[in-house]
Enzyme design. Structure first.
Site, PDB file in Angstrom:
ATOM      1  N   GLY A  66       0.846  -1.203   0.000  1.00 28.11           N
ATOM      2  CA  GLY A  66       0.000   0.000   0.000  1.00 28.11           C
ATOM      3  C   GLY A  66       0.876   1.246   0.000  1.00 28.11           C
ATOM      4  N   ARG A 105       1.159  -5.205  -5.053  1.00 28.04           N
ATOM      5  CA  ARG A 105       1.307  -6.202  -3.979  1.00 28.04           C
ATOM      6  C   ARG A 105       1.797  -7.530  -4.566  1.00 28.04           C
ATOM      7  NH1 ARG A 105      -0.691  -3.965   0.689  1.00 28.04           N
ATOM      8  NH2 ARG A 105      -2.456  -2.537   0.534  1.00 28.04           N
ATOM      9  N   ASP A 135       5.770  -4.877   5.861  1.00 26.95           N
ATOM     10  CA  ASP A 135       6.123  -6.239   6.218  1.00 26.95           C
ATOM     11  C   ASP A 135       6.222  -7.184   5.010  1.00 26.95           C
ATOM     12  OD1 ASP A 135       6.660  -7.825   8.492  1.00 26.95           O
ATOM     13  OD2 ASP A 135       4.826  -8.929   8.044  1.00 26.95           O
ATOM     14  N   THR A 175       4.902   2.315   5.843  1.00 22.86           N
ATOM     15  CA  THR A 175       3.495   1.903   5.949  1.00 22.86           C
ATOM     16  C   THR A 175       2.753   2.868   6.862  1.00 22.86           C
ATOM     17  OG1 THR A 175       1.928   0.294   6.861  1.00 22.86           O
ATOM     18  CG2 THR A 175       4.160   0.133   7.690  1.00 22.86           C
ATOM     19  N   ASP A 190       0.394   1.963   8.543  1.00 18.80           N
ATOM     20  CA  ASP A 190      -0.063   1.140   9.677  1.00 18.80           C
ATOM     21  C   ASP A 190       0.894   1.176  10.883  1.00 18.80           C
ATOM     22  OD1 ASP A 190      -2.033   0.443   7.889  1.00 18.80           O
ATOM     23  OD2 ASP A 190      -1.258  -1.562   7.483  1.00 18.80           O
ATOM     24  N   ASP A 209       3.157  -0.826  11.727  1.00 15.99           N
ATOM     25  CA  ASP A 209       3.177  -2.135  12.395  1.00 15.99           C
ATOM     26  C   ASP A 209       4.474  -2.915  12.187  1.00 15.99           C
ATOM     27  OD1 ASP A 209       2.803  -2.623   9.719  1.00 15.99           O
ATOM     28  OD2 ASP A 209       1.096  -3.968   9.956  1.00 15.99           O
ATOM     29  N   ARG A 228      -5.191  -2.357   9.417  1.00 14.35           N
ATOM     30  CA  ARG A 228      -5.205  -3.823   9.372  1.00 14.35           C
ATOM     31  C   ARG A 228      -5.270  -4.402  10.789  1.00 14.35           C
ATOM     32  NH1 ARG A 228      -1.802  -5.451   4.494  1.00 14.35           N
ATOM     33  NH2 ARG A 228      -3.659  -5.493   3.212  1.00 14.35           N
TER      34      ARG A 228
HETATM   35  O1  F6P Z   1      -1.296  -1.598   4.766  1.00 17.54           O
HETATM   36  C1  F6P Z   1      -1.837  -0.363   4.458  1.00 17.54           C
HETATM   37  C2  F6P Z   1      -3.323  -0.451   4.279  1.00 17.54           C
HETATM   38  O2  F6P Z   1      -3.777   0.849   3.986  1.00 17.54           O
HETATM   39  C3  F6P Z   1      -4.114  -1.071   5.432  1.00 17.54           C
HETATM   40  O3  F6P Z   1      -4.293  -0.162   6.487  1.00 17.54           O
HETATM   41  C4  F6P Z   1      -5.384  -1.452   4.725  1.00 17.54           C
HETATM   42  O4  F6P Z   1      -6.051  -2.496   5.381  1.00 17.54           O
HETATM   43  C5  F6P Z   1      -4.890  -1.893   3.369  1.00 17.54           C
HETATM   44  O5  F6P Z   1      -3.647  -1.260   3.164  1.00 17.54           O
HETATM   45  C6  F6P Z   1      -5.805  -1.541   2.241  1.00 17.54           C
HETATM   46  O6  F6P Z   1      -5.272  -2.074   1.079  1.00 17.54           O
HETATM   47  P1  F6P Z   1      -5.756  -1.718  -0.389  1.00 17.54           P
HETATM   48  O7  F6P Z   1      -5.100  -0.437  -0.785  1.00 17.54           O
HETATM   49  O8  F6P Z   1      -5.277  -2.869  -1.183  1.00 17.54           O
HETATM   50  O9  F6P Z   1      -7.252  -1.563  -0.362  1.00 17.54           O
END
Ligand code: F6P
Length: 349
Positions: A14, A79, A110, A133, A135, A137, A179
């Protein structure tokens, strides 16, 4: 150990605000201080696994001079997981050779850095990681870049819904990304003085939340704001948007805000609404803090290449940018510790 002349760089997973800050700093330091060539690899590991005509872009100082304040990543992201199908990791390594890439800067969370670690361990790929990120995390670093911006956006959202919650005597539920880690929600809940903050690390007690809003109603405040992480569950199951999984096995979370708003309304009789912040938290211009952090990370990543610190990730420890092993960084999801959550809980009500 192969000599370095050409450095590749990619962003995976992301996107996060201030990715361009890292790209700018790595490019400028590598070219101006070390005389390396820099190649931008587009669409994360996908650009090396299955290169398209536009997958590789030579980066010069003129390509990165004015991108610090720009959101997103000029290198695009994906991804793609080269460890999903047998033989794909070898293709990545061979394509790196094909493009003459001697060393790589992998900017990601990660998943992206987990792949980087394996490529280093399995094939001796000369690479350095950079923690990206929203997040927050990732272990082994105090914070990732992008986190501060996401918290700022979520905090502003809470501030904004609070005024309409009060005008209409409603409970507004704000669903926040992250997440399985509650960092963004925790940060925005504290900074935005949410009446209740719910994170995946702590099981929610609906009876306690119901009582809290009943007490607020008795004292004349028949309204409030709940900050809830997308990864919070009310039963055993995560609430998801679809059953599909990405290449790293992640489901698309989302829906707890709406479910919780329905529960609160049923239990308290107070009118409720929910807001899903979603990708607003990832888009747009980064905060000054993230611009500075990403710049420092990028400069240190370039230095790590120069020092041949292979298999390491740049990290923030206190006020210092250091390097830590990718193994330490990717082993475990960093979640919100109980004492920090308790600090936020002091202000619930
Ligand atoms: O890991 C970053 C993040 O924004 C998370 O917080 C979220 O769950 C996910 O990516 C959303 O992913 P996508 O952009 O594939 O919808």
């Amino acid at each position: 150990m192969a000599e370095v002349n050409r450095v590749g760089m990619l962003t995976g997973g992301g996107d996060a605000p201030a990715s361009n800050g890292v790209i700018r700093a790595v490019t400028m330091k590598c070219i101006e201080d070390y005389g390396y060539e820099v190649l931008g690899i587009r669409r994360g590991w996908g650009g090396l696994l299955d290169p398209k005509p536009d997958s590789i872009q030579e980066l010069g100082v003129e390509n990165v001079r004015y991108i610090l304040e720009e959101g997103g990543t000029i290198l695009y992201s994906s991804r793609t997981n080269p460890y999903k199908e047998e033989g794909d990791a070898e293709k990545v390594v061979n394509n790196m050779k094909e493009f003459g890439i001697d060393a790589l800067v992998a900017i990601g969370g990660d998943d992206t850095l987990g792949v980087a670690k394996r490529l280093h361990d399995d094939f001796g790929v000369q690479l350095v990681g950079c923690p990206k990120t929203i997040d927050n995390d990732l272990s082994a670093t105090d914070t990732t870049f992008g986190y501060d911006t996401a918290v700022a956006i979520a905090t502003e959202a809470i501030d904004r819904v609070r005024t309409t919650a009060r005008s209409h005597e409603r409970v507004m539920v704000v669903e926040i990304m992250g997440r399985h880690a509650g960092w963004i929600t925790w940060g925005a809940g504290v900074a935005g003085a949410a009446n209740v903050t719910l994170i995946p690390e702590v099981e929610p007690d609906l009876d306690v939340i119901t009582d809290l809003f009943k007490k607020r109603t008795e004292r004349g405040d028949k309204w409030g704001v709940i900050a809830v992480s997308e990864g919070v569950t009310l039963s055993e199951e995560y609430i998801t948007q679809s059953v599909e999984r990405d290449e790293f096995g992640h489901v698309q979370l989302g829906g707890i805000g709406q479910t919780l708003a329905g529960e609160i309304k049923e239990r308290t009789g107070i009118d409720t609404r929910h807001v899903v912040l979603g990708h607003l938290q990832r888009g747009g211009t980064p905060t000054a803090h993230d611009r500075i952090l990403s710049t420092r990370y990028g400069l240190r990543a370039a230095e790590a290449i120069k020092n041949a610190e292979w298999g390491q990730m740049v990290a923030l420890r206190g006020n210092d940018i250091v390097t830590v092993s990718l193994a330490e960084a990717t082993g475990e999801t960093k979640t919100v510790p109980e004492d920090l959550y308790e600090a936020a809980a002091t202000f619930f009500g």
